[in-house]
Design a protein around this motif. Structure first.
Motif, short mmCIF file in Angstrom:
data_model
loop_
_atom_site.label_atom_id
_atom_site.label_comp_id
_atom_site.label_asym_id
_atom_site.label_seq_id
_atom_site.Cartn_x
_atom_site.Cartn_y
_atom_site.Cartn_z
N ASP A 138 -48.43 -3.12 85.71
CA ASP A 138 -47.32 -2.98 84.76
C ASP A 138 -47.79 -2.42 83.41
OD1 ASP A 138 -45.75 -3.97 86.75
OD2 ASP A 138 -45.34 -5.90 85.81
N GLY A 139 -48.79 -1.54 83.45
CA GLY A 139 -49.29 -0.93 82.24
C GLY A 139 -50.29 -1.76 81.47
N ASN A 140 -50.58 -2.98 81.94
CA ASN A 140 -51.50 -3.88 81.24
C ASN A 140 -52.85 -3.91 81.97
OD1 ASN A 140 -49.53 -5.07 79.26
ND2 ASN A 140 -48.53 -5.63 81.18
N PRO A 141 -53.96 -3.66 81.27
CA PRO A 141 -55.26 -3.64 81.94
C PRO A 141 -55.65 -4.99 82.48
CG PRO A 141 -55.51 -3.47 79.54
CD PRO A 141 -54.05 -3.35 79.83
N VAL A 142 -56.28 -4.98 83.65
CA VAL A 142 -56.80 -6.20 84.28
C VAL A 142 -58.29 -6.01 84.53
CG1 VAL A 142 -54.60 -6.76 85.38
CG2 VAL A 142 -56.27 -5.38 86.63
N LEU A 143 -58.99 -7.11 84.72
CA LEU A 143 -60.39 -7.01 85.11
C LEU A 143 -60.44 -6.39 86.50
CD1 LEU A 143 -61.74 -10.47 83.89
CD2 LEU A 143 -61.75 -8.28 82.70
N PRO A 144 -61.20 -5.30 86.71
CA PRO A 144 -61.15 -4.55 87.97
C PRO A 144 -61.49 -5.41 89.18
CG PRO A 144 -62.34 -3.33 86.28
CD PRO A 144 -62.13 -4.70 85.73
N PHE A 145 -60.73 -5.21 90.25
CA PHE A 145 -61.02 -5.83 91.54
C PHE A 145 -60.58 -4.86 92.63
CE2 PHE A 145 -56.76 -7.05 90.40
CZ PHE A 145 -56.03 -7.05 91.58
N GLU A 146 -61.07 -5.06 93.83
CA GLU A 146 -60.88 -4.09 94.92
C GLU A 146 -59.99 -4.64 96.01
OE1 GLU A 146 -64.83 -3.06 96.16
OE2 GLU A 146 -65.08 -1.56 94.57
N ALA A 147 -59.27 -3.71 96.65
CA ALA A 147 -58.41 -4.05 97.79
C ALA A 147 -58.29 -2.82 98.67
CB ALA A 147 -57.04 -4.52 97.32
N SER A 148 -58.02 -3.02 99.94
CA SER A 148 -57.83 -1.90 100.86
C SER A 148 -56.38 -1.44 100.89
CB SER A 148 -58.28 -2.29 102.27
OG SER A 148 -57.61 -3.47 102.70
N SER A 149 -55.45 -2.29 100.44
CA SER A 149 -54.03 -1.91 100.35
C SER A 149 -53.38 -2.73 99.24
CB SER A 149 -53.31 -2.14 101.68
OG SER A 149 -53.38 -3.50 102.07
N ILE A 150 -52.25 -2.20 98.72
CA ILE A 150 -51.55 -2.82 97.59
C ILE A 150 -50.07 -2.91 97.93
CG2 ILE A 150 -51.02 -2.64 95.13
CD1 ILE A 150 -53.49 -0.81 94.89
N ASP A 151 -49.48 -4.08 97.74
CA ASP A 151 -48.04 -4.27 97.92
C ASP A 151 -47.36 -4.29 96.55
OD1 ASP A 151 -48.73 -4.52 100.53
OD2 ASP A 151 -48.11 -6.60 100.77
N LEU A 152 -46.28 -3.50 96.42
CA LEU A 152 -45.52 -3.43 95.18
C LEU A 152 -44.05 -3.69 95.45
CD1 LEU A 152 -46.75 -0.28 93.19
CD2 LEU A 152 -47.31 -2.66 92.75
N MET A 153 -43.37 -4.25 94.46
CA MET A 153 -41.92 -4.40 94.49
C MET A 153 -41.32 -3.44 93.46
SD MET A 153 -39.49 -5.67 96.07
CE MET A 153 -38.77 -7.17 96.68
N LYS A 154 -40.03 -3.19 93.57
CA LYS A 154 -39.41 -2.20 92.69
C LYS A 154 -39.52 -2.62 91.23
CE LYS A 154 -34.54 -3.64 92.61
NZ LYS A 154 -33.17 -3.18 92.84
N GLY A 155 -39.80 -1.61 90.40
CA GLY A 155 -39.99 -1.84 88.98
C GLY A 155 -41.43 -2.07 88.58
N GLU A 156 -42.31 -2.33 89.57
CA GLU A 156 -43.70 -2.61 89.26
C GLU A 156 -44.53 -1.33 89.24
OE1 GLU A 156 -44.74 -7.04 90.64
OE2 GLU A 156 -44.48 -5.67 92.32
N ARG A 157 -45.64 -1.38 88.51
CA ARG A 157 -46.56 -0.25 88.42
C ARG A 157 -47.99 -0.73 88.64
NH1 ARG A 157 -43.15 -2.03 84.77
NH2 ARG A 157 -44.38 -1.51 82.90
N VAL A 158 -48.82 0.17 89.15
CA VAL A 158 -50.22 -0.16 89.38
C VAL A 158 -51.07 1.08 89.14
CG1 VAL A 158 -50.10 0.33 91.87
CG2 VAL A 158 -51.88 -1.19 90.99
N ASP A 159 -52.23 0.89 88.53
CA ASP A 159 -53.23 1.95 88.38
C ASP A 159 -54.44 1.55 89.21
OD1 ASP A 159 -51.39 2.67 86.47
OD2 ASP A 159 -52.86 3.12 84.93
#
Length: 587
Positions: free
Chosen positions: A300-321
């Motif tokens: 959601d535009g806010n930086p997080v401490l980096p972590f890894e995943a093979s896939s990402i689930d999102l719901m409407k309105g959400e953002r991910v970098d």
């Protein structure tokens, strides 16, 4: 006898003083006129910027002055004819079924495109957007998701809360400073207008010096911005919306012929920005890239401490970098966007991430005339195989939940205390008919409420004309109009008043359970998600308050919770988040 001489000398000295004064006045006037002439000359010979579409897309530097970015958006209805069957063979049954559905379609576009224009700006730039609503008989507003509007709450874009709706054939100007960096979106406030195509990307970059994740990537290309949406067969104005396909930046690969191609160079690291605007349905999507692990760096535009995943689930309105490390062998790899839960059959849209020995050039649309060159998905080791979901849940091996993410910014000390200044409980519930026939209601209409209050829009914008709203129409859990005292559900203007500067905790509970989950977005703020639980059944609000007072509802994370502006509420679940009420306004 010397008196006349002395008087003469005095008169002469007075005359000289007056001459000096006159000369000083003329000199000062000359300086002012000279400066004025210089300013007029500079203004006259300085080339003026274009009235519209002054691009602010540039490398952001901490010593640069902010720019004024002016854009014109014309929102109108576009009619088109589908052409899916132009290459159909005569014996193709599946293609003929598609052809039978061909007819004149219509959708809503912004500047004749879906999505609308993407805005790439630098932090603290000023955006000026002239919105022309060219749709007869329809009003709308635009919301700038992710921007708290600290300086201009009137620009938040909520009808009858911060502004009047924009009627057909009129223009409204939004002007505000973009203060919150990250991947965001602009969209119509109405869900049906979003489904019709009124949305676009809003990317706010920071100067490289202040970018928390600058050491994790080599390229942050604007071509690597993905806006995911649902496409429909008819626009919602005609009340015939049915989801047809998922789309990336307005393009669908359902036909198997066209998709986006994102070009990367081996050995380099690329930042991808993804926003999911959704449609009329609360359908989560899953993002994955064959043969690659995704390093998540922002939510959601806010930086997080980096972590890894093979896939990402999102719901409407959400953002991910996320960061893609282009270290796999050369070739093309499928970037898969898959819809979850909503359809009997899997809905998927694919793009390509293509390795190129040359310099990275961004993306291009390409026909997949020879799909054999796409590298098959290799088996990822069990240690690397993990899915990340923005849904509050219990993390386990191979599955990470939103609680796993940790904000890169420290939580304010004011929010780390066990007690907060203001605690609000909001229970999502639904009306029943007079006879209590819940089954009959499910088959007809669903009128939802919070704390048994159905929100009614006021007749005037609350922010600018608060006193115009009659007192007997304003309500909350503890103060309801006399006309609602004996009713199960009360229609009124639901207002929760919060003192400026206070620490606030909001707990949202799903008591309905007729969908997999709900989505909650808070305007004007980002918040820390401090706790969640799955109650597995509907519970009364008073029972939930009692559990919380005894510390049995859930354990709060007050050390390193994730910072978001949109949160998913699980079926029969409860989620708590905190923020400091330091942005005065009505949201």
């Amino acid at each position: 006898m010397f008196l006349p001489y002395k008087i003469l000398i005095a008169y002469m000295e007075n005359g000289k003083d007056k001459m000096y004064e006159v000369r000083n006045v003329y000199f000062r006037i000359g300086i002012v006129l000279g400066m004025l002439a210089a300013v007029i000359t500079i203004v006259y010979f300085t080339p003026m910027p274009e009235e519209y579409f002054l691009s602010c897309d540039r490398p952001c530097h901490h010593l640069d002055w902010p720019m004024i970015c002016r854009v014109k958006m014309k929102i109108e209805i576009l009619q088109y004819q589908t052409v899916f069957c132009e290459n159909c063979s005569s014996n193709s049954t599946s293609c003929r079924s598609i052809c039978l559905r061909n007819r004149l379609h219509s959708t809503i576009t912004t500047n004749n495109q879906i999505p609308g224009p993407a805005l790439h700006v630098c932090q603290n730039d000023i955006i000026v957007v002239d919105v022309l609503n060219a749709i007869p008989g329809k009003s709308l507003t635009l919301h700038w998701r992710g921007q708290p509007q600290n300086e201009m709450p009137l620009m938040d874009g909520v009808p009858m809360i911060t502004q009047c709706s924009i009627p057909g054939y009129t223009t409204f100007q939004y002007k505000f400073r973009v203060t919150s960096p990250g991947t965001h979106i602009w969209h119509a406030h109405s869900g049906s207008d979003i489904a019709d195509g009124v949305f676009g990307a809003l990317v706010v970059r920071q100067p490289h010096k202040f970018d928390f994740h600058k050491k994790f990537y080599d390229y942050d290309l604007k071509e690597h911005t993905l806006v995911i949406s649902e496409g429909g067969d008819e626009n919602s104005i005609k009340n015939h919306y049915s989801p047809r396909a998922l789309m990336i930046n307005g393009a669908s690969s359902n036909s198997g012929k066209e998709t986006h191609t994102f070009t990367v160079k081996q050995g380099k690291r690329y930042r991808f920005r993804v926003a999911y605007v959704g449609g009329l349905f609360n359908c989560p999507v899953q993002i994955s890239l064959d043969n690659h692990i995704l390093k998540i760096v922002s939510l959601d535009g806010n930086p997080v401490l980096p972590f890894e995943a093979s896939s990402i689930d999102l719901m409407k309105g959400e953002r991910v970098d996320f960061i893609v490390n282009a270290k796999v062998n050369e070739g093309s790899h499928l970037l898969r966007i898959t819809s979850l839960l909503c359809y009997e059959s899997v809905r998927e849209v694919n793009a390509l991430v293509k390795y190129n020995n040359g310099e990275a050039t961004g993306n291009e649309n390409k026909k997949l005339s020879n799909p054999s060159y796409i590298r098959p998905s290799a088996t990822i080791s069990a240690q690397e195989q993990r899915n990340f979901s923005t849904r509050p849940c219990e993390s386990k091996v191979g599955h990470l939940c939103v609680e796993t993410a940790k904000s890169a910014s420290k939580m304010p000390a004011q929010l780390k205390t066990e007690r907060v200044d203001r605690k609000i409980y909001l229970a999502i519930n639904r009306n029943t008919d007079a006879g209590g026939n819940q089954k009959q209601l499910l088959s007809t209409s669903r009128v939802y409420s919070m704390n048994n209050i159905t929100f009614v829009y006021p007749s005037s914008p609350l922010l600018s004309q608060y006193e115009d709203i009659p007192g007997n129409l304003k309500c909350n859990l503890y103060r309801k109009p006399s006309s609602c005292l004996n009713d199960t559900t009360c229609p009124c203007v639901h207002i929760e008043e919060i003192p400026t500067g206070s620490s606030v905790e909001v707990t949202i509970i799903d008591q309905v359970g007729d969908s997999k989950e709900n989505v909650f977005h808070l305007h004007g703020y980002h918040f820390y998600v401090v706790g969640s639980t799955n109650l597995e059944k509907s519970m009364e609000l008073e029972n939930i308050k009692e559990l919380d007072s005894k510390g049995k509802l859930f354990k709060r994370n007050l050390e390193s919770p994730v910072l978001k502006d949109t949160i998913r509420i699980p079926k029969y679940g409860a989620v708590s988040f905190r923020f400091i009420a330091d942005n005065p306004g009505i949201y």
